[in-house]
Design a protein around this motif. Structure first.
Motif, PDB file in Angstrom:
ATOM      1  N   ALA A 126       0.730  -1.080  -0.102  1.00 31.52           N
ATOM      2  CA  ALA A 126       0.027   0.020   0.002  1.00 31.52           C
ATOM      3  C   ALA A 126       0.924   1.115  -0.037  1.00 31.52           C
ATOM      4  CB  ALA A 126      -1.015   0.113   1.169  1.00 31.52           C
ATOM      5  N   GLU A 176      -5.923   3.035   1.235  1.00 28.15           N
ATOM      6  CA  GLU A 176      -6.103   1.558   0.935  1.00 28.15           C
ATOM      7  C   GLU A 176      -6.319   0.946   2.537  1.00 28.15           C
ATOM      8  OE1 GLU A 176      -2.898   0.463  -1.817  1.00 28.15           O
ATOM      9  OE2 GLU A 176      -2.542   2.682  -1.524  1.00 28.15           O
ATOM     10  N   ILE A 204      -5.844  -4.890   3.893  1.00 30.99           N
ATOM     11  CA  ILE A 204      -5.321  -4.243   2.526  1.00 30.99           C
ATOM     12  C   ILE A 204      -5.662  -4.987   1.401  1.00 30.99           C
ATOM     13  CG2 ILE A 204      -3.194  -3.147   1.647  1.00 30.99           C
ATOM     14  CD1 ILE A 204      -1.976  -3.013   4.374  1.00 30.99           C
ATOM     15  N   GLY A 205      -6.528  -4.417   0.502  1.00 31.94           N
ATOM     16  CA  GLY A 205      -6.680  -5.364  -0.525  1.00 31.94           C
ATOM     17  C   GLY A 205      -7.601  -6.719  -0.080  1.00 31.94           C
TER      18      GLY A 205
END
Ligand code: ADP
Ligand code: MG
Ligand code: MG
Length: 881
Positions: A391, A471, A483-484
């Motif tokens: 990120a 993010e 994160i994601g």
């Protein structure tokens, strides 16, 4: 008569870089001082400029001049261009004024064709060598001039070697090479629809034009944009007779630095390849050997090289990056330049060169690249390791940190105390989280800009911080970070890099900073040169001590709002704010007095007689109260679920106050000296704590220089009103204690009206200190967080402004206001002390400006002090003559 576009090597020197390019100017210089440089000529950058001026046409007369100069090369080498008995071969090399990777690759062995290659074979008695040169030339020329990529040729070569079950190029026989060349040519015929040019003159003219064209290829354009190199400079072209490193085992080619470019240690550092041409070293086809090996393999050439490198270093007075070729045991130098190095190496080399008598202290200080110093002042990520960035946020406070993810500030504090490395991860931080920030190695937030609480506090402490990383999806309750599609829990290890904003999964090895002996030496030399004072911004004794360690001569900004925070103090402060009358307020303040006195005692003592500018309370009071939304939530809970009546009443009172204090525009609201005007007892308590601490120290024999600073003044009447409060407290404390201490009273200049009325203000003020963070906001009329978060980016992109004014001082606007304040202030008071304490105080370009407009000192975060000392010295060097 056409313009003079061409220069023989012996017609130029190293000062002619803008006309001859860096490579050309240095080749000329080396020729001038008698080094073994193969003869050559340079087409000037002017020719390239004219080529573009004329709509990409070779300028008039250029072709003739090139041919004349080829005739000159023929006469000095005794060879003929296109002469099949004794052919002259040349390299065609691009070379702009500043080193610019991304332009055209060099073409070697130009001048070969089906006939001259036979001549080369005959004259060297080495058919293999001659055809090896020819196949290299065809590859390079086709790539650069005809646009047929390398890979096409390489695949032919590879297929052929596979067929013969051969591993290395040098195992190919002359007949193999001839076959390969045939295949190359037929491939060209198919792909390009033409024969490989056989006329050396045509080859040369086309190659020159290709160099000009490469000035505008996309790689070059991008490189110039990134490094702010003007497009108008143009490139020179070097045409140089060939020497051959591929003539057998007594030949070779290599690159060496005269010192170690990563540590600066004085040792030859380089490598070479036997029986190879220039491009082989870079291509990495064979692993080169360390330069020491040359001593055994070719002792004579090695000795020549050692002598030459020493001479070059003496001549250029800097570490050199040298390209050389050995042809049948004879050494040739093909390039030299001041080598690129790490910050540590740059410092070590500069100090060593002074000790060796090659440069002066001033030259040493002047040549340190300040932008590189960040490398030395913070832990950095070891970029030689592999890691994956998961990120990206804002690079809010430089340096890298590794640690376990922790979401709670108290936990960060307690784990930090146990010596566990943690990264505090939050949506944003508030003054309540201060203990956690102190305990953590680094801070990562999903919200907030470059001036968010986390960013400002972290910068002040020199702690790595990545902010506004949107993010991140943080679940505070379950202590999870997403994160994601990756989920991290409390205790998982991450690495953050506050210099780039990168967030990395797992642990990346860090390189630890130290102020090396050489760095200290350079800084001491800088101190001898500079006239601008350097102070630090420090709010507590630890930072003050750090500032002294880094060489600060005083504190230019000691903010006092932290003295109102923390678990012990905040409740008292809140009581003070909530009090309904003066007596209640005074009672609360009295409780704060001894605690603050202790703070000032520590800071003043750490500065050992150096001045300390103490800024009285600046932020609006609501910053010390709980968050409005949280309060509402708590009250609703208490009301619905039932709870103690007393608690409910307390919260409701608090809420009423929060509502009363809320402002539509806090930045321009009830803060700074406006607070002091309406609640003089707050300022009175603060200065009482200062004076009591100073008196206490005086009794212990420690000298102190307190400078009381009133924030956000816009009119002299504000200052005179508050100065009266300060003086009254002084009189009574000194009378009571029987000891008096010298002190001064001044103001922070941070609104335009203060600059406009600086003459009047200076009649009362002993000093001015430019608070350029606020002065930039009030001058531009926009808040930093809004600007950086929303539109500054577009402004920079559209070139409406060229720099972020919160990073680099805006000379045209803010600078002009400052100049006005300096002029008016000094006109009414000659000995007015003037400094700067905004973040710009640590920025080299801003420091230079402060020197130019005659400030007395700059003040910056303790960790920027070394930078400021060097920048102040460089400003003095640049402008003193
Ligand atoms: P770069 O800027 O990419 O280093 P150069 O022009 O310096 O490009 O040349 C690339 C390689 O070719 C270098 O190793 C250089 O030493 C070599 N080279 C250039 N000109 C000659 C020449 N006249 N004789 C032999 N080698 C050369
Ligand atoms: Mg080179
Ligand atoms: Mg301010």
């Amino acid at each position: 008569m056409s313009k003079k576009y061409l220069y023989k090597f012996h017609e130029g020197d190293k000062e002619m870089k803008s006309l001859l390019g860096g490579k050309g100017a240095n080749l000329a210089e080396m020729t001038k001082i008698g080094l073994p440089v193969p003869p050559g000529v340079i087409i000037s950058t002017q020719a390239c400029k004219d080529y573009y001026r004329d709509g990409q046409k070779l300028p008039e007369g250029l072709k003739d001049q090139i041919l004349e100069h080829i005739a000159y090369l023929e006469s000095v080498t005794g060879k003929g261009f296109g002469d099949s008995k004794n052919p002259l071969l040349v390299s065609v090399r691009s070379g702009a004024a500043v080193s610019m990777p991304g332009m055209m690759d060099t073409i070697l062995n130009l001048g070969l064709n089906d006939e001259t290659v036979k001549g080369l074979a005959r004259i060297t008695n080495d058919e293999r060598f001659a055809f090896d040169c020819y196949r290299r030339f065809i590859t390079m020329y086709s790539d650069v001039v005809m646009g047929i990529e390398h890979v096409a040729f390489e695949s032919i070569l590879r297929t052929y070697k596979k067929k013969l079950e051969i591993e290395h190029d040098h195992e190919l026989t002359p007949d193999d090479l001839k076959m390969i060349i045939q295949e190359f040519k037929s491939m060209l015929r198919i792909k390009h629809g033409s024969e490989f040019p056989q006329d050396p003159k045509e080859q040369l003219i086309n190659a020159v034009e290709a160099v000009f064209k490469s000035w505008q290829n996309s790689r070059a354009i991008l490189y110039r944009k990134l490094h702010k190199i003007p497009d108008s400079l143009g490139t020179a072209v070097n045409i140089q007779s060939m020497v051959f490193g591929n003539m057998g085992v007594k030949s070779g080619t290599g690159v060496a630095f005269t010192r170690n470019p990563s540590t600066g240690v004085k040792e030859l550092y380089g490598e070479y390849l036997v029986n190879a041409q220039g491009e082989d070293v870079v291509a990495g086809i064979r692993t080169p050997q360390p330069i020491e090996k040359l001593k055994e393999e070719m002792p004579d050439a090695y000795k020549q090289f050692i002598d030459t490198s020493k001479l070059l270093e003496k001549h250029y007075k800097d570490m050199q990056d040298i390209e050389f070729t050995i042809e049948n045991s004879k050494l040739y130098i093909l390039q030299t330049r001041n080598g690129k190095k790490t910050a540590a190496a740059a410092i070590r080399i500069a100090v060593d060169l002074v000790r060796e008598g090659l440069i002066t202290k001033e030259e040493a200080v002047g040549r340190i690249d300040i932008t590189q110093l960040d490398q030395l002042l913070h832990p950095t990520i070891d970029i030689t390791t592999n890691y994956e960035v998961i990120a990206r946020g804002l690079p809010a406070s430089p340096g890298a940190a590794v640690g376990e993810i922790v979401f709670d500030a108290d936990e960060a504090e307690s784990m930090g105390k146990e010596g566990i490395n943690v990264i505090l991860v939050r949506n944003e931080t508030t003054p309540d989280d201060l203990n956690g920030i102190v305990g953590a190695q680094g801070i990562l937030t999903s919200r907030g800009g470059m001036t968010s609480h986390a960013a400002v506090v972290a910068r002040g402490m020199g702690k790595p911080c990545v902010c506004g990383c949107d993010e991140l999806d943080i679940d505070m309750e379950r202590e999870k970070l997403r994160i994601g599609n990756k989920i991290f829990s409390r205790g998982d290890i991450i690495t953050i890099d506050g210099s780039t904003g990168n967030v990395i999964e797992g642990e990346v090895p860090l390189l630890v900073p130290t102020l090396s002996k050489e760095f200290q030496t350079i800084l001491e030399w800088a101190d001898e040169i500079r006239t601008l004072g350097v102070r630090a911004n420090a709010d507590n004794p630890e930072d003050a001590a750090k500032a002294r360690e880094f060489g600060a001569k005083g504190i230019g900004l000691c903010r006092t709002e932290h003295m109102f925070m923390g678990p012990e103090r905040l409740p008292i402060v809140q009581k003070m704010i909530l009090s309904s009358n003066d007596d209640e307020r005074k009672a609360a303040l009295e409780k704060l007095l001894p605690i603050q006195q202790e703070d000032f005692y520590g800071i003043l003592k750490a500065m050992q007689g150096y001045p300390v500018t103490i800024r009285l309370l600046d932020p609006p009071l609501h910053e010390f109260l709980p968050n409005r939304e949280e309060l509402i939530e708590e009250i609703v809970k208490l009301r619905c679920l039932g709870g103690s009546e007393e608690e409910l009443r307390e919260k409701e009172a608090l809420f009423a106050k929060v509502k009363a204090l809320s402002e539509s525009n806090p930045m321009l609201g009830h803060r700074g000296c406006r607070l002091g005007i309406t609640f003089p007892e707050i300022y009175a308590t603060q200065v009482e704590a200062v004076f009591r601490a100073a008196v206490q120290l005086a009794k212990e024999g420690v000298k102190t220089v307190p400078e009381i600073e009133i924030p956000l003044v816009m009119d002299v009447n504000e200052l005179s009103t508050l100065k009266e409060v300060v003086d009254q407290v002084a009189v009574s404390v000194f009378a009571e204690e029987g000891v008096s201490v010298e002190y001064t009273v001044g103001t922070m200049i941070e609104v335009p009206r203060a600059c406009a009325t600086a003459g009047e203000i200076a009649q009362i003020a002993d000093f001015f200190s430019f608070g350029t963070n606020d002065l930039t906001q009030t001058c531009f009329g926009f808040s930093r967080d809004d600007a950086e978060g929303k539109f500054l980016h577009s402004y920079l992109e559209k070139k409406i402004i060229n720099e972020n004014p919160f990073v680099v001082l805006d000379r045209a606007g803010v600078g002009r206001l400052m100049e006005m304040a300096v002029t008016k202030g000094r006109a009414s008071r000659e000995d007015l002390l003037i400094g700067i304490c905004g973040e710009h105080g640590g920025d080299p370009s801003s420091i230079e400006y402060c020197y130019q407009i005659g400030l007395d000192f700059v003040s910056c975060s303790p960790y920027r002090v070394p930078v400021a000392r060097l920048a102040a010295a460089q400003a003095a060097l640049r402008h003193s003559n």
